[in-house]
Design a protein around this motif. Sequence first.
Motif, PDB file in Angstrom:
ATOM      1  N   ARG A   1      -8.830 -11.275  -5.229  1.00  0.00           N
ATOM      2  CA  ARG A   1      -8.657 -10.542  -3.968  1.00  0.00           C
ATOM      3  C   ARG A   1      -7.237 -10.686  -3.426  1.00  0.00           C
TER       4      ARG A   1
ATOM      5  N   SER B   1      -5.050  -8.412  -5.499  1.00  0.00           N
ATOM      6  CA  SER B   1      -5.218  -6.971  -5.261  1.00  0.00           C
ATOM      7  C   SER B   1      -4.962  -6.603  -3.801  1.00  0.00           C
ATOM      8  N   THR B   2      -4.246  -7.439  -3.089  1.00  0.00           N
ATOM      9  CA  THR B   2      -3.781  -7.209  -1.710  1.00  0.00           C
ATOM     10  C   THR B   2      -4.920  -7.046  -0.701  1.00  0.00           C
ATOM     11  N   LEU B   3      -6.103  -7.581  -1.032  1.00  0.00           N
ATOM     12  CA  LEU B   3      -7.215  -7.487  -0.090  1.00  0.00           C
ATOM     13  C   LEU B   3      -7.277  -8.709   0.809  1.00  0.00           C
TER      14      LEU B   3
ATOM     15  N   GLN C   1      -4.938 -12.288   2.265  1.00  0.00           N
ATOM     16  CA  GLN C   1      -3.642 -12.951   2.328  1.00  0.00           C
ATOM     17  C   GLN C   1      -3.805 -14.426   2.001  1.00  0.00           C
TER      18      GLN C   1
ATOM     19  N   ARG D   1      -0.406  -1.999  -5.323  1.00  0.00           N
ATOM     20  CA  ARG D   1      -1.604  -1.155  -5.439  1.00  0.00           C
ATOM     21  C   ARG D   1      -1.381   0.007  -6.404  1.00  0.00           C
ATOM     22  N   GLU D   2      -0.120   0.450  -6.539  1.00  0.00           N
ATOM     23  CA  GLU D   2       0.161   1.491  -7.531  1.00  0.00           C
ATOM     24  C   GLU D   2       0.041   0.946  -8.946  1.00  0.00           C
TER      25      GLU D   2
ATOM     26  N   LEU E   1      -8.856  -2.422  -9.565  1.00  0.00           N
ATOM     27  CA  LEU E   1      -9.754  -3.554  -9.360  1.00  0.00           C
ATOM     28  C   LEU E   1     -11.192  -3.177  -9.673  1.00  0.00           C
ATOM     29  N   THR E   2     -11.820  -3.959 -10.532  1.00  0.00           N
ATOM     30  CA  THR E   2     -13.272  -3.870 -10.671  1.00  0.00           C
ATOM     31  C   THR E   2     -13.816  -5.164 -10.097  1.00  0.00           C
TER      32      THR E   2
ATOM     33  N   ALA F   1     -18.641  -1.402  -7.012  1.00  0.00           N
ATOM     34  CA  ALA F   1     -18.274  -0.694  -5.785  1.00  0.00           C
ATOM     35  C   ALA F   1     -18.269   0.796  -6.067  1.00  0.00           C
TER      36      ALA F   1
ATOM     37  N   SER G   1     -21.098  -2.032   0.571  1.00  0.00           N
ATOM     38  CA  SER G   1     -21.168  -1.670  -0.844  1.00  0.00           C
ATOM     39  C   SER G   1     -19.906  -2.048  -1.590  1.00  0.00           C
TER      40      SER G   1
ATOM     41  N   PRO H   1      -3.777   2.970  -4.440  1.00  0.00           N
ATOM     42  CA  PRO H   1      -2.537   3.467  -3.843  1.00  0.00           C
ATOM     43  C   PRO H   1      -2.780   4.706  -2.988  1.00  0.00           C
TER      44      PRO H   1
END
Lengths: 252, 248
Positions: A51, A54-56, A58, A79-80, A84-85, A90, B81, B91
């Motif tokens: 996490r 993936s920048t979710l 800090q 993010r580019e 993420l799985t 999800a 979810s 992005p």
Amino acid sequence: MEKQGPAIRVSGLRKSYQKLEVLKGVDFEVARGSIYALLGSNGAGKTTIVRILSTLLQADDGDASVNGFDVVAEPARVRESISLTGQFAAVDEILTGRENLVMIGRLRRIDDPRRTADELLERFGLAEAAGRRVATYSGGMRRRLDIAMSLIGDPPVIFLDEPTTGLDPEGRLEVWQVIQKLAHGGTTILLTTQYLDEAEKLADRIAILHDGTIIVSGTLAELRELLPPAKVEYVERQPTLEEIFLAIVGQR
Amino acid sequence: MNDIRVMLGRSMRHVTRSLDTIITVTIMPIAFLLLFRYVFGGAIQTGTDNYTNYLMPGVLLIAIASGISYTAFRLFMDMKSGIFERFHSMPIARSSVLWGHVLTSLVSNAISVVVIMLVGLIMGFRSSAGVLAWLGVAGILALFTLALTWLAVIPGLTASTPDGASAFSYPLVFLPFVSSAFVPTGTMPGPVRVFAENQPVTAIVNAIRSLFEQQPVGNDIWIALAWCAGILVVAYGFAMAAYRRKIA
Ligand SMILES: Nc1ncnc2c1ncn2[C@@H]1O[C@H](COP(=O)(O)OP(=O)(O)OP(=O)(O)O)[C@@H](O)[C@H]1O
Ligand SMILES: [Mg+2]
């Protein structure tokens, strides 16, 4: 966008949830185009690392960069570079499988979202269920759709948090093949898993996260050397990764 | 913009594919319309000759207040979810995730308002309002929807159960009953009357009613707009704070 240096670099990473200190200084690097497996018991902090990368989330302290971009300073570039799985599929339950894929394709602005969707549905054995709402899918089908969604847009780095949990043996083999093919094509893969045979089979390098730090890392051969030779004699065959894991974790 | 369009399309599919939400959002207000018009209406003295006209603004507000609870619900389900996190790791403009829900709320509430008005027409709702007055009504309703939608974002982001996410709208649905929406406030006992005359629904209802009837709107419209703008600003502030806490 291609940068030099490792695809993922993590140093001195720390993270606490209130009083619970989960990461106590994690360091590792993942080479471009390789498969890196992160092992650890439940609650070791594997998902927490994913996490943060993936920048979710800090981190409290330390540095992390993905594809050469710092996760705090340049989150948009990170993010580019990634896909993420997550640990739990999800997917949008109300949309159909195809609509889910087309939606991600549109968000990633790829040229032909529909064609890509159809190709992925075919590849993941979901072509027949493509027009059904995801709410009617089995757990394994959801998981396959979830992974398919992560492949859209060909990101250079992919995080897979326990990608095969809940899959049947065939589904696992399928996903393994997908992962190996991605790595052959130059994609970097960070994988967390509970299945030690999975790490043994797929990973170029393996790291064991325990008590908030990476206590060992290396290739499977390197990890094998860590075991006392007496053990090798006793078992009469090469020790499995499972035995290595338990021996190392048990020592602490 | 591309991102918001995709998000809006996705979320509108959620609306159109859950028939039960469309039904509850429009059926309940229509039932109130029928109940007050044909059951209670005869005994209520409003001083007007068309009670359907009198009822309409309050019923529309009830429809919006119950409609936005589904925004909270849909947002909650996205959080739960994990698709919310998937979007946030992609992005795209992160704000498009919330705005997709907010725009969906505006569109779906506009649809239910139109449906209820059409039923109202059949029951004898008539308005002599000109284009400008209609625009005024649409503007107030849109602002009211926007304000309540951002209010709904707060439980959508923070609730721990789906029921918790949507339950906050019950008092909002109840608010029109203690206002000038169904009966004049003049007959209410002291404290109730003070509450009724100083809560947002009364000002909004009176403003919309005056616009429909081609009457001067007086101060009501400014009080109504001030309430809506005030709720919007405060709710937006709290919603963004909750959002930042979630993604930090
Ligand atoms: N949001 C949170 N608030 C408080 N504690 C948390 C939070 N998220 C994770 N934790 C705690 O942090 C620890 C590490 O969690 P994490 O999910 O990273 O572990 P994991 O290695 O992925 O475990 P698993 O193998 O079970 O998926 C756990 O003890 C967990 O309870
Ligand atoms: Mg985990």
